[in-house]
Write an enzyme that holds these catalytic residues in place. Structure first.
Site, PDB file in Angstrom:
ATOM      1  N   LYS A 169       0.847  -1.193   0.000  1.00 58.26           N
ATOM      2  CA  LYS A 169       0.000   0.000   0.000  1.00 58.26           C
ATOM      3  C   LYS A 169       0.884   1.245   0.000  1.00 58.26           C
ATOM      4  CE  LYS A 169      -3.167   2.752   2.839  1.00 58.26           C
ATOM      5  NZ  LYS A 169      -2.250   3.924   2.825  1.00 58.26           N
ATOM      6  N   GLU A 242       9.970   0.630  11.035  1.00 62.44           N
ATOM      7  CA  GLU A 242      10.989   1.685  10.929  1.00 62.44           C
ATOM      8  C   GLU A 242      10.251   2.987  11.155  1.00 62.44           C
ATOM      9  OE1 GLU A 242      12.681   4.739   9.915  1.00 62.44           O
ATOM     10  OE2 GLU A 242      12.705   4.073   7.820  1.00 62.44           O
ATOM     11  N   CYS A 276      13.661  10.424   7.719  1.00 64.45           N
ATOM     12  CA  CYS A 276      13.649   9.888   9.085  1.00 64.45           C
ATOM     13  C   CYS A 276      15.010  10.007   9.754  1.00 64.45           C
ATOM     14  CB  CYS A 276      13.168   8.438   9.083  1.00 64.45           C
ATOM     15  SG  CYS A 276      14.136   7.339   8.030  1.00 64.45           S
ATOM     16  N   GLU A 374      10.258  15.629  16.690  1.00 68.19           N
ATOM     17  CA  GLU A 374      10.752  15.448  15.330  1.00 68.19           C
ATOM     18  C   GLU A 374      10.071  16.461  14.415  1.00 68.19           C
ATOM     19  OE1 GLU A 374      11.383  11.864  12.059  1.00 68.19           O
ATOM     20  OE2 GLU A 374       9.677  11.765  13.431  1.00 68.19           O
TER      21      GLU A 374
END
Length: 474
Positions: A169, A242, A276, A374
């Site tokens: 997806k 992750e 990331c 973040e």
């Protein structure tokens, strides 16, 4: 009229009655329509993957390698079309989009060379015991919007090599290049081995909880990762996560300002900071803080923010409105608290496109949201530190543990610091180098499991031990 894209299910390109619009984040214009899949389409894709697994899992590994390499070749041959399409849906400049397309193809080819050899546990006079790796079955892959092609291929390639089949997806924000690749590989991959379906966010939980999916591999936020763990727990699916990172870079006083400043800038601002493992907290020793911060700010002045399809653009738009709003909120919070800006800080929310100016903060406190959270945007806080012990403690004081870096003229000292950082990856005097042969994964709330390398390949397998008692029938 926007182009209508199709999904890949059981070797066929299919449409659905309902569609979703895909926007160009630089213009906010609709550039494509993609299928909006639900439970019925998912069931079809999973059934196709389950059927294909019976044959694909028994296909010799050299034949599986050949298919993966052919897929890699198809991506390379169509790279010019694909990187332009990627820029139009994701926003990153053409050179960075080109790097992603060629990088994905190269990663697939490299990973196809990996092997999972049997391990002999015991070979004595009385018994032979060996461990072999067997594929887990049908994999559900869920991909984010920051590196949609790379993340898709780094899930597809090891799944296929291990003998698994996959239902993938893409993000609803960035499905176009992946669906174009689906068209390119349709006649290369045996039917049902790779299925690519698009849908709203509601499709993700259906994948996670599907009774006939054996493993989930997900890249995305920590909050979503926790929901995936919860959904997968119902039937104990294997999972690889992750997740987010608040990655720290440590710049020691012997770092060469003239060499390091530009590298530090791009370690934070490549892909508009939407990486990331981007440097999201930069700690600079107080002896060189003023010189280094000024040099980084000077780099920023010469970088163009704009449409990634335009020549000379270095930093493109934020990919979507939701993330744009979050980054603006963090900047406004910093302004409300009186923190100092070296560059940027002024966002025009009324303009066309999700643009945030390159924003560099001057020594905000650890408690600032811009430091503690973040950012995932073109915003970078610079902070001073005095001692090595202090900066290690500050770098580790985070719920995340994905990656980090140390910049120094003394590589032995760099390694000594790296070994004390609570992260899955640490670079010395470089940033964001990921090898297809080295495992990549996070500590703490940055996830668990690994991608890349033999460790990443093992994630798609079970260990099976076969023990033979010698002379048992004598």
């Amino acid at each position: 009229m926007p182009t209508q894209y199709r999904n890949l299910i059981d070797g066929e390109l299919v449409e659905t009655a309902g569609t979703m619009e895909v926007l160009n984040p630089a213009t906010e214009q609709v550039i494509g329509l993609v299928p909006s899949c639900g439970a019925d389409e998912l069931d079809r894709a999973v059934a196709a993957a389950r059927k294909a697994f019976k044959t694909w899992s028994k296909t010799p590994i050299d034949d599986r390698r050949a298919v993966i390499k052919a897929m890699s070749g198809a991506i390379k041959e169509n790279a010019d079309e694909l990187f332009r399409l990627l820029t139009s849906e994701q926003g990153k400049p053409h050179d960075q989009a080109k790097g992603e397309i060629y990088g994905a193809a190269g990663m697939m080819a490299a990973q196809s060379t990996l092997s999972l050899d049997d391990v002999i546990n015991e070979d004595s006079d009385t018994r032979l015991s060996r461990t072999r790796r067997v594929p887990v079955g049908v994999v559900g892959g869920i991909v984010p919007w920051n590196f949609p092609v790379m993340m898709a291929m780094q899930k597809i390639a090891p799944a296929m090599l291990s003998g698994c089949t996959i239902v993938l997806k893409p993000s609803p924000f960035t499905p176009l290049a992946t669906l174009r690749i689906a068209e390119l590989i349709k006649d290369i991959v045996p039917a049902g081995v790779v299925n690519i379906i698009t849908g709203e966010d509601s499709l993700g939980p259906l994948i996670t909880e599907h009774a006939d999916i054996d493993k989930i591999t997900f890249t995305g936020s920590t909050a979503t990762g926790k929901k995936i763990m919860e959904g997968a727990s119902k039937d104990l699916k294997r999972i690889t996560l992750e997740l987010g990172g608040n990655d720290a870079s440590i710049v020691l006083p012997d770092a060469d300002v003239s060499k390091v400043a530009e590298q530090l800038f791009w370690s934070s601002f490549s892909n508009a900071g939407q990486i990331c493992v981007a440097a999201k907290r930069i700690y600079i020793h107080e002896d060189i803080y003023d010189e280094m911060s000024a040099a980084i700010a000077e780099v920023a002045k010469n970088v163009k923010v704009g449409d990634g399809s335009e020549q000379g653009t270095g930093v493109g738009p934020i990919q979507n409105k939701k993330q744009f709003d979050r980054v603006v909120e963090l900047i406004e919070d910093a302004k409300a608290n009186g923190y100092k800006f070296l560059t940027g800080g002024d966002v025009d929310p009324s303009g066309t496109g999700y643009y945030v100016p390159i924003t560099i903060m001057d020594n905000p406190p650890e408690s600032a949201r811009i430091v503690a959270e973040e950012q995932f945007g073109p915003v970078m806080p610079l902070m001073k530190f005095a001692t090595t012990d202090e900066v290690i403690q500050r770098a580790n004081d985070s719920e995340y543990g994905l990656a980090g870096a140390v910049w120094t003229g003394d590589t032995d000292k760099g390694v000594e610091i790296a070994e004390q950082l609570e992260t899955g990856t640490v670079w010395i005097n470089e940033y964001m180098h990921l090898s297809p042969f080295a495992p990549f994964g996070g500590h703490k709330q940055s996830g668990f499991g690994a991608e890349y390398g033999v460790e990443g390949l093992k994630e798609f397998t079970y260990a099976q031990v076969i023990t033979v008692k010698k002379d048992a029938m004598a």
